[in-house]
Structures are given as C-alpha cells and as structure tokens.
Design a protein around this motif. Structure first.
Motif, PDB file in Angstrom:
ATOM      1  N   LEU A  26      28.087  -0.138  35.050  1.00  0.00           N
ATOM      2  CA  LEU A  26      29.389   0.074  34.126  1.00  0.00           C
ATOM      3  C   LEU A  26      29.110   0.019  32.616  1.00  0.00           C
ATOM      4  CD1 LEU A  26      32.541  -0.818  36.036  1.00  0.00           C
ATOM      5  CD2 LEU A  26      31.629   1.394  35.836  1.00  0.00           C
TER       6      LEU A  26
ATOM      7  N   ALA B 280      35.530   0.078  33.059  1.00  0.00           N
ATOM      8  CA  ALA B 280      34.658  -0.584  32.218  1.00  0.00           C
ATOM      9  C   ALA B 280      35.167  -1.292  30.711  1.00  0.00           C
ATOM     10  CB  ALA B 280      33.353   0.365  31.566  1.00  0.00           C
ATOM     11  N   ARG B 281      36.288  -0.192  30.369  1.00  0.00           N
ATOM     12  CA  ARG B 281      36.831  -0.649  29.002  1.00  0.00           C
ATOM     13  C   ARG B 281      38.000  -1.983  29.164  1.00  0.00           C
ATOM     14  NH1 ARG B 281      37.039   4.602  25.015  1.00  0.00           N
ATOM     15  NH2 ARG B 281      34.707   4.825  25.033  1.00  0.00           N
TER      16      ARG B 281
ATOM     17  N   PRO C  75      39.913   8.830  29.083  1.00  0.00           N
ATOM     18  CA  PRO C  75      40.456   7.344  28.627  1.00  0.00           C
ATOM     19  C   PRO C  75      40.272   7.327  27.170  1.00  0.00           C
ATOM     20  CG  PRO C  75      38.553   7.475  30.432  1.00  0.00           C
ATOM     21  CD  PRO C  75      38.754   8.809  29.870  1.00  0.00           C
ATOM     22  N   SER C  76      39.676   8.045  26.431  1.00  0.00           N
ATOM     23  CA  SER C  76      39.828   7.778  25.020  1.00  0.00           C
ATOM     24  C   SER C  76      41.431   8.052  24.499  1.00  0.00           C
ATOM     25  CB  SER C  76      38.999   9.098  24.070  1.00  0.00           C
ATOM     26  OG  SER C  76      39.277  10.410  24.830  1.00  0.00           O
TER      27      SER C  76
ATOM     28  N   TYR D 293      29.374   2.461  29.586  1.00  0.00           N
ATOM     29  CA  TYR D 293      30.913   2.755  29.453  1.00  0.00           C
ATOM     30  C   TYR D 293      31.607   1.801  28.660  1.00  0.00           C
ATOM     31  CZ  TYR D 293      29.819   6.399  33.263  1.00  0.00           C
ATOM     32  OH  TYR D 293      29.380   7.384  33.832  1.00  0.00           O
TER      33      TYR D 293
ATOM     34  N   TYR E 241      32.451  -0.410  25.496  1.00  0.00           N
ATOM     35  CA  TYR E 241      32.507  -0.249  23.841  1.00  0.00           C
ATOM     36  C   TYR E 241      31.350  -0.506  23.100  1.00  0.00           C
ATOM     37  CZ  TYR E 241      37.799   0.072  24.201  1.00  0.00           C
ATOM     38  OH  TYR E 241      38.897   0.402  24.907  1.00  0.00           O
TER      39      TYR E 241
ATOM     40  N   LYS F 163      35.795   5.164  35.997  1.00  0.00           N
ATOM     41  CA  LYS F 163      34.884   4.133  35.588  1.00  0.00           C
ATOM     42  C   LYS F 163      34.570   3.850  34.257  1.00  0.00           C
ATOM     43  CE  LYS F 163      31.433   5.138  39.228  1.00  0.00           C
ATOM     44  NZ  LYS F 163      29.885   5.823  39.679  1.00  0.00           N
ATOM     45  N   GLU F 164      35.164   4.875  33.147  1.00  0.00           N
ATOM     46  CA  GLU F 164      35.155   4.456  31.958  1.00  0.00           C
ATOM     47  C   GLU F 164      36.408   3.475  31.632  1.00  0.00           C
ATOM     48  OE1 GLU F 164      35.128   6.486  27.690  1.00  0.00           O
ATOM     49  OE2 GLU F 164      34.763   7.700  29.214  1.00  0.00           O
TER      50      GLU F 164
ATOM     51  N   PRO G 182      27.409   6.053  27.051  1.00  0.00           N
ATOM     52  CA  PRO G 182      27.541   6.595  28.188  1.00  0.00           C
ATOM     53  C   PRO G 182      26.211   7.488  28.921  1.00  0.00           C
ATOM     54  CG  PRO G 182      28.879   7.643  26.447  1.00  0.00           C
ATOM     55  CD  PRO G 182      27.969   6.471  25.990  1.00  0.00           C
TER      56      PRO G 182
ATOM     57  N   ASP H  35      38.942   9.600  34.891  1.00  0.00           N
ATOM     58  CA  ASP H  35      37.222   9.111  34.688  1.00  0.00           C
ATOM     59  C   ASP H  35      37.463   7.374  34.839  1.00  0.00           C
ATOM     60  OD1 ASP H  35      34.688   9.092  32.024  1.00  0.00           O
ATOM     61  OD2 ASP H  35      34.829   8.351  34.129  1.00  0.00           O
TER      62      ASP H  35
ATOM     63  N   ALA I 175      24.179   5.910  31.415  1.00  0.00           N
ATOM     64  CA  ALA I 175      24.714   5.456  32.839  1.00  0.00           C
ATOM     65  C   ALA I 175      24.033   6.027  33.852  1.00  0.00           C
ATOM     66  CB  ALA I 175      26.093   5.969  32.720  1.00  0.00           C
TER      67      ALA I 175
END
Length: 223
Positions: free
Chosen positions: A204, A121-122, A14-15, A207, A209, A117-118, A195, A115, A198
C-alpha cells in the motif's frame, strides 16, 4: 478491531475526499459509520465511544460533510490500550523491552467510496503522522480478524505477535499484529506518492502521500 473486507470497490476518486483529523462535532458520524460497517459483518459494536483521557485521536475521510472513512489512533497511557484487554501479556512484554506503543483501531470505510486501497492508505498515513511523526511512537499494534492477517503482512509489513483469541468487544477472533514504524517511515519515504510502483512493490505504500504532501499535512497538524 481492524477490518478490510471489500477493499477494492471503485465509485468515487479519493482525491475528491478530504482526509483529516476529525473535529469533535464529527465524532458521532465516525461512530455511526463504524457501527454500520461492523453490523454488516456480524460483529458486535461494544464501546465505540472516544476516550475522554486525551489519549485518542480520530482521523476521518469526508465526502462533503459526510464521513465516509475513519480510523482511531490511541496512544499508550496508564489506562493502557484497547488491545490490553486480550493481549495484555504480549503488550507488557513489548513495554518491558522499551517499546513506545500506539494502536490503530475502529477502521471503517463506507460502501460508496472508490479505490479503497488508496483511501485506506491515506487514512493510515494521516494516522501514522499523528502516531510516529508527531507523538514519536515506534511500535504500532492492531487487532485483526485472522482472515485479514495476510493482507496486513503483505500490504503494510505487519508481523503476527500472538495466536488468535476471542475479542469480546466484537464477538469475533482477533490476532495481535505489530509494525515497526521506523521501518514503515522508510517505506513511506521510498514509495509514498508513487502509485505507478504499486504493481511492482505489491504494497500500500505507493498510495501514501508524497513528501511534499506529507510536509503540508504535518504543518497543518501542528497549527
């Protein structure tokens, strides 16, 4: 309608993705992603257009120029929320108590992001910033398939607010759920950007920010 099927595939970090408010030229990709993912689950895809009344914002995740995740934020207005079509009585009761409502819907994640979930969440965090931090809404509503109720209750703290009813827009059952965004804001402050926590919180929120990232996102949104 919110759907979280197959959350957990790992293919791309995700990053490496850019999550932001979608510009007008990206709305077609967002609608296309929702249509594909709904079709994958056997849902109908009625009325995926963005509202022209200024009461809706689309938040999307981009891999380069390609939309790989999307969620819609709709603010209450004289035209109401999409959920009013089948949960109007419940929403009117909330309004009568003074609740300032907003709605998340049309969530979709591409098969090839990792990923999830991340990423989920974002996407929720960016949508939450628009709804709560910028617009001041205090109560979030979503329509979910009954089989996803445990996920949203456990992972984000949503509460069930109705029995299951047929949602004709997708030809599938739906349940109305609500989230106190003031409480949600507290969870973001406690766990966002952590994270590693978690596994202990089992939500969530770790995850989401962190504080500094949220400040930067808000500054960009206000420009």
């Amino acid at each position: 309608m919110i759907d979280v099927s197959n959350v957990a595939e790992f293919r791309r970090a995700p990053s490496a993705l850019n999550i932001q408010t979608a510009a007008h030229e990206n709305l077609g990709q967002a609608r296309g992603l929702v249509a594909r993912r709904y079709a994958d689950r056997g849902y109908l895809c009625k009325d995926l257009s963005t509202q022209a009344d200024g009461a809706e914002i689309i938040c999307s995740a981009f891999d380069g120029m390609t939309t790989v995740g999307t969620i819609a934020v709709r603010f209450d207005s004289p035209q109401g929320l999409r959920a009013d079509a089948i949960f109007g009585e419940e929403l009117q009761a909330l309004r009568a108590k003074g609740a300032s409502l907003c709605e998340f819907g049309r969530l979709a994640l591409d098969h090839h992001v990792c990923d999830n979930k991340e990423l989920l969440a974002r996407l929720f965090h960016v949508a939450y910033l628009h709804a709560h931090r910028l617009a001041g809404c205090k109560t979030l509503v979503i329509e979910v398939n009954p089989r996803h109720v445990p996920f949203y209750r456990r992972m984000l703290g949503f509460q069930v607010h109705s029995e299951a009813r047929l949602n004709p827009r997708v030809n599938a059952p739906a349940v109305l759920m609500t989230l106190d965004l003031v409480w949600g804001s507290e969870q973001v402050g406690l766990y966002g950007g952590r994270p590693a926590s978690a596994s202990s919180t089992r939500t969530l929120y770790p995850y989401f920010y962190g504080v500094e990232e949220e400040i930067a996102l808000l500054a960009k949104m206000r420009q």
